[in-house]
Design a protein around this motif. Structure first.
Motif, PDB file in Angstrom:
ATOM      1  N   PRO A   1     -19.574  42.490 -19.015  1.00 44.23           N
ATOM      2  CA  PRO A   1     -18.610  41.803 -18.136  1.00 44.23           C
ATOM      3  C   PRO A   1     -19.132  40.495 -17.553  1.00 44.23           C
TER       4      PRO A   1
ATOM      5  N   ILE B   1     -18.688  37.986 -20.267  1.00 45.18           N
ATOM      6  CA  ILE B   1     -17.252  37.700 -20.447  1.00 45.18           C
ATOM      7  C   ILE B   1     -16.735  36.860 -19.295  1.00 45.18           C
ATOM      8  N   SER B   2     -17.162  37.218 -18.081  1.00 45.27           N
ATOM      9  CA  SER B   2     -16.684  36.492 -16.901  1.00 45.27           C
ATOM     10  C   SER B   2     -17.062  35.017 -16.978  1.00 45.27           C
TER      11      SER B   2
ATOM     12  N   MET C   1     -14.882  33.408 -19.463  1.00 44.39           N
ATOM     13  CA  MET C   1     -13.517  33.297 -18.952  1.00 44.39           C
ATOM     14  C   MET C   1     -13.365  32.141 -17.976  1.00 44.39           C
TER      15      MET C   1
ATOM     16  N   GLN D   1     -18.161  37.792   0.602  1.00 41.98           N
ATOM     17  CA  GLN D   1     -17.319  38.632  -0.255  1.00 41.98           C
ATOM     18  C   GLN D   1     -16.388  39.501   0.555  1.00 41.98           C
TER      19      GLN D   1
ATOM     20  N   GLU E   1     -12.414  35.840  -1.112  1.00 39.96           N
ATOM     21  CA  GLU E   1     -12.218  37.077  -1.856  1.00 39.96           C
ATOM     22  C   GLU E   1     -10.729  37.382  -2.045  1.00 39.96           C
TER      23      GLU E   1
ATOM     24  N   PHE F   1      -4.822  38.874  -9.851  1.00 41.00           N
ATOM     25  CA  PHE F   1      -3.947  40.018 -10.066  1.00 41.00           C
ATOM     26  C   PHE F   1      -2.534  39.822  -9.545  1.00 41.00           C
TER      27      PHE F   1
ATOM     28  N   SER G   1     -15.057  33.411  -8.833  1.00 40.69           N
ATOM     29  CA  SER G   1     -16.088  34.436  -8.693  1.00 40.69           C
ATOM     30  C   SER G   1     -17.468  33.869  -9.010  1.00 40.69           C
TER      31      SER G   1
ATOM     32  N   PHE H   1     -20.812  33.713  -6.745  1.00 43.19           N
ATOM     33  CA  PHE H   1     -22.096  34.157  -7.267  1.00 43.19           C
ATOM     34  C   PHE H   1     -23.173  33.113  -6.992  1.00 43.19           C
TER      35      PHE H   1
ATOM     36  N   THR I   1     -29.168  42.380 -11.368  1.00 42.31           N
ATOM     37  CA  THR I   1     -27.718  42.549 -11.319  1.00 42.31           C
ATOM     38  C   THR I   1     -27.242  43.014  -9.957  1.00 42.31           C
TER      39      THR I   1
ATOM     40  N   MET J   1     -27.583  41.588  -7.304  1.00 40.37           N
ATOM     41  CA  MET J   1     -27.152  40.443  -6.519  1.00 40.37           C
ATOM     42  C   MET J   1     -25.768  39.931  -6.929  1.00 40.37           C
ATOM     43  N   ILE J   2     -25.303  40.349  -8.098  1.00 38.89           N
ATOM     44  CA  ILE J   2     -24.026  39.833  -8.604  1.00 38.89           C
ATOM     45  C   ILE J   2     -22.875  40.373  -7.769  1.00 38.89           C
ATOM     46  N   PRO J   3     -22.020  39.492  -7.258  1.00 35.73           N
ATOM     47  CA  PRO J   3     -20.868  39.981  -6.493  1.00 35.73           C
ATOM     48  C   PRO J   3     -19.969  40.864  -7.356  1.00 35.73           C
TER      49      PRO J   3
ATOM     50  N   SER K   1     -16.920  40.982  -7.502  1.00 31.05           N
ATOM     51  CA  SER K   1     -15.727  40.326  -8.044  1.00 31.05           C
ATOM     52  C   SER K   1     -16.003  39.640  -9.382  1.00 31.05           C
ATOM     53  N   VAL K   2     -17.282  39.370  -9.679  1.00 32.43           N
ATOM     54  CA  VAL K   2     -17.592  38.749 -10.970  1.00 32.43           C
ATOM     55  C   VAL K   2     -17.290  39.716 -12.106  1.00 32.43           C
ATOM     56  N   THR K   3     -17.705  40.955 -11.949  1.00 38.17           N
ATOM     57  CA  THR K   3     -17.499  41.911 -13.035  1.00 38.17           C
ATOM     58  C   THR K   3     -16.115  42.565 -12.979  1.00 38.17           C
ATOM     59  N   MET K   4     -15.469  42.471 -11.832  1.00 39.39           N
ATOM     60  CA  MET K   4     -14.214  43.197 -11.670  1.00 39.39           C
ATOM     61  C   MET K   4     -13.147  42.765 -12.681  1.00 39.39           C
ATOM     62  N   ILE K   5     -12.990  41.444 -12.845  1.00 44.37           N
ATOM     63  CA  ILE K   5     -11.935  40.953 -13.734  1.00 44.37           C
ATOM     64  C   ILE K   5     -12.191  41.353 -15.196  1.00 44.37           C
ATOM     65  N   PRO K   6     -13.402  41.100 -15.728  1.00 44.53           N
ATOM     66  CA  PRO K   6     -13.640  41.526 -17.118  1.00 44.53           C
ATOM     67  C   PRO K   6     -13.502  43.032 -17.320  1.00 44.53           C
ATOM     68  N   VAL K   7     -13.990  43.821 -16.354  1.00 49.96           N
ATOM     69  CA  VAL K   7     -13.864  45.273 -16.524  1.00 49.96           C
ATOM     70  C   VAL K   7     -12.389  45.659 -16.568  1.00 49.96           C
ATOM     71  N   PHE K   8     -11.607  45.028 -15.719  1.00 53.88           N
ATOM     72  CA  PHE K   8     -10.160  45.264 -15.761  1.00 53.88           C
ATOM     73  C   PHE K   8      -9.609  44.934 -17.145  1.00 53.88           C
TER      74      PHE K   8
END
Lengths: 402, 292
Positions: A46, A49-50, A53, A335, A357, A365, A377, A381, B130, B132-134, B136-143
């Motif tokens: 992810p 990907i992020s 993206m 956040q 946030e 969404f 995001s 970071f 990892t 430290m990663i917010p 929200s960074v991973t939230m969108i791709p996981v979705f």
């Protein structure tokens, strides 16, 4: 995983050891596997990907289009409009300001947590009862409490305004009460401001000493006298308007969450209530309990009073905890604000409680601007990353480790 | 520390009690409101009503007015919010997710803390990085990933992404490292394999750390708001916070019912906390060790 064969050990020591090593590694990979798969699927991939993206325009329904740095340009960039520099996304800057404004609560919260922890660290009975009560907001934190506070803040039927109105009516019905009350208010406000400035100066002085910067011996005292005098002169001069100001405030208390002026302070007040006895207080309490009593005794022998003891012994000894809480709060602060915005204010009024946030969530969404949201995001970071690095570097010099 | 002066003691007690009252008043107001008559909330004349006007056991008509029993808001809120379903969902999601996260964390932490294998330190560093990663960074791709597999709006979407945590692994690894190695060597000589060492030596010694991780993970799942909001659509699989938030959206000013629902959500958690507070406090201290 069978019995170690001790008989053959002397002859085949080397190969057995190598075999053991391989077996150990194999077992280790086995143990790691479930977590590692999750780590790869839900974190590593992810993140990549992020990042990709963030350079695309994508609304989930069509396929993504590579747009290079466009997202970052429209997020962070400026353009000229009629001779003025205008942000490409003025909302983003407003929400960034909101997010940082709301972090005013961090130092206030830390100071109040420390005060509560200092009180609970004394030898008195019933500390556990107090600790439990003070921790209640933290343990029940969540949607239910936000609903409760929305109700408390309601301008007409909320408890807060009812209390203020009732008290105002009683106090301002007679000058016998209203004048002393104004004076007490003025003193409390003045003392608080002086106290905050004193703490800031003390903190600056302490940092300067740690970094070996020049801090003249009497500067602190001189500055404090000037500040204190100035504030109380100001209060004296404006005493009349203060009186009427308090009166009108109490007779028509504000619409806390409904006005741009009060929405953010309201959220900070709520946060202070929720955090007063929470995690940070417990951390401070644990740190205070870790200060060896012998150090206080030594300071007492040197003739240090309560205030001196605090700055000479307690504060340096708990500085790692302060540092830790500060970093974690700042990282968390950038956040935060999603749940409050979603449940209490909808981000309003006029976007005054929308944080980064919440902006990110609505972009991803509600408007399905996945690319733009990813760019936000990554901005978060990078900010968090830089802040952590900087505080780490500075903190390493300032903080006293045992 | 020497004994405190009486005046200092009195000052401390007064300050602490005042603070405690401030802490409790909002909760008290929530409780009082939840047993008031729906219309009573809006009459602000006559000062603050700490005691509801009518407290009766059964619905009745008084002075031509329909008055409900004091507990009347509770069953209404229970039905309106569909609390039973929400509770079941929340308990299910939190339990399975917690078991998963604690389980995978224990295994990974054991490997990192006690076993030698190529690439161990580098991998561990990657785990640390990892943290430290917010989110929200991973939230969108996981979705997006879950959407592609078709897992959106399922329990799996609520549970599985939360089952793997670098933080939990880190915390347990630090704890395992602090255990004496001699016991393990003894077990090895007795012919124990790695699995039985973990089960029979490490785990019994790590009960406090595991209990605190369990508590915190559970609280994390229980209170999580953003992720369930993102991945749930149908009412059937909503968790408590989500269900409650939709209820607020629909009944903005139905304060008595809102407060009754809030009471039913908050009180069980508070009771659980009061009986298990040792784990909370210890857990916070453990999590703060990074700062020392």
């Amino acid at each position: 995983m069978s019995v170690v064969n001790t008989k053959t050990a002397p002859q085949k020591g080397r190969s057995r050891r190598r075999g053991n090593k391989a077996r150990e590694a194999l077992a280790a990979y086995g143990f790691l596997m479930p977590n590692f798969i999750g780590f790869v699927v839900f974190t590593s991939i992810p993140v990549v990907i992020s990042l990709l993206m963030a350079f695309t325009e994508w609304n989930i329904f069509k396929s993504p289009v590579w747009v290079g740095l466009t997202n970052f340009k429209s997020l962070l960039g400026f353009h000229r409009e009629a001779g003025h520099l205008v942000a490409n996304d003025p909302f983003f800057w407003q929400y960034l300001y909101n997010t940082i404004y709301l972090m005013v609560g961090i130092p206030l919260g830390m100071a109040s947590c420390l005060i509560v922890a200092l009180m609970m660290n004394q030898k008195i009975k019933g500390v556990v009862v107090f600790r439990t009560i003070y921790f209640l907001p933290s343990v029940s934190a969540g949607v239910a409490l936000l609903i409760l506070w929305k109700y408390l803040f309601n301008p007409e039927v909320g408890l807060l305004n009812q209390v203020i109105r009732d008290a105002g009516e009683k106090i301002f019905s007679t000058p016998l009460l209203s004048i002393p009350f104004t004076i007490v208010c003025a003193l409390v406000v003045g003392a608080t401001i002086v106290g905050v400035i004193a703490a800031v100066f003390a903190f600056l002085q302490w940092i300067c000493e740690k970094l070996n910067l020049l801090w003249p011996e009497n500067l602190y005292r001189v500055l404090m006298i000037i500040v204190g005098a100035a504030i109380f002169v100001l209060i004296g001069v404006y005493g009349r308007s203060l009186f009427f100001g308090i009166n009108s405030f109490m007779s028509t208390p504000p619409d806390w969450l409904g006005t741009v002026k009060w929405a953010k302070p309201s959220l900070i007040i709520m946060g202070l209530w929720g955090g007063l006895g929470g995690m940070n207080m417990i951390l401070y309490l644990a740190a205070l309990q870790g200060v060896p009593p012998s150090m206080y005794e030594a300071a007492e022998i040197d003739g240090a009073g309560g205030w001196k003891k605090f700055w000479a012994v307690t504060w340096p000894m708990i500085s790692p905890t302060t540092f830790y809480i500060l970093i974690m709060s700042i990282i968390g602060g950038f956040q935060s604000g999603f749940m409050t915005a979603r449940i209490m204010t909808g981000g309003g009024p006029a976007g005054s409680t929308t944080t980064i946030e919440y902006y990110l969530y609505t972009n991803a969404f509600e408007k399905f601007n996945m690319g733009y949201a990813s760019a936000i995001s990554w901005f978060l970071f990078i900010v968090v990353f830089i802040l952590t690095l900087v505080t780490w570097k500075v903190g390493g010099k300032v903080v006293t480790y045992e | 520390m020497n004994k405190l002066k009486v005046s200092t003691q009195i000052f401390l007690y007064v300050a602490l009690i005042l603070g405690a009252v401030g802490m409790l008043i909002p909760f008290l107001w929530m409780a009082v409101t939840s047993i008031k008559q729906p219309g009573e909330v809006f009459s602000t004349s006559g000062g603050i009503q700490w005691i509801p006007k009518h407290l009766i056991w059964h619905d009745a008509v008084i002075d031509g007015e329909k008055i409900r029993a004091w507990w009347g808001n509770y069953p209404d809120a229970w039905k309106e919010v569909n609390l039973f379903r929400l509770y079941l969902n929340s308990i299910f999601v939190a339990c399975v997710g917690t078991i998963g996260q604690v389980g995978t964390s224990i295994m990974a932490a054991y490997a990192f803390a006690r076993l030698q294998f190529p690439g161990r330190d580098r991998l561990f560093l990657a785990y640390l990085g990892t943290m430290m990663i917010p989110g929200s960074v991973t939230m969108i791709p996981v979705f997006v990933i879950l959407k592609h597999i078709g897992l959106i709006d399922t329990y799996s979407a609520l549970i599985i992404p939360g089952m793997f945590s670098a933080g939990g692994t880190f915390m347990l690894r630090q704890f395992f490292m602090s255990l004496p190695a001699e016991l393990e060597d003894a077990a090895k000589i007795d012919g124990c394999g790695y699995t039985s060492i973990l089960r029979q030596v490490i785990l019994p010694l790590s009960k406090p750390a595991i209990a605190t991780l369990t508590t915190f993970t559970f609280m994390g799942f229980w209170g999580n708001f953003m992720w369930p909001l993102v991945v749930t659509i149908s009412e059937q699989i909503r968790t408590l916070p989500i269900g409650l938030s939709y209820f607020v959206g629909l009944h903005l000013t139905n304060y008595t019912q809102l407060m009754a629902a809030s009471m039913m959500v908050v009180v069980p958690v508070i009771l659980l906390f009061i009986f298990n507070q040792r784990y909370f406090v210890e857990g916070i201290k453990l999590s703060g060790l990074g700062g020392r």
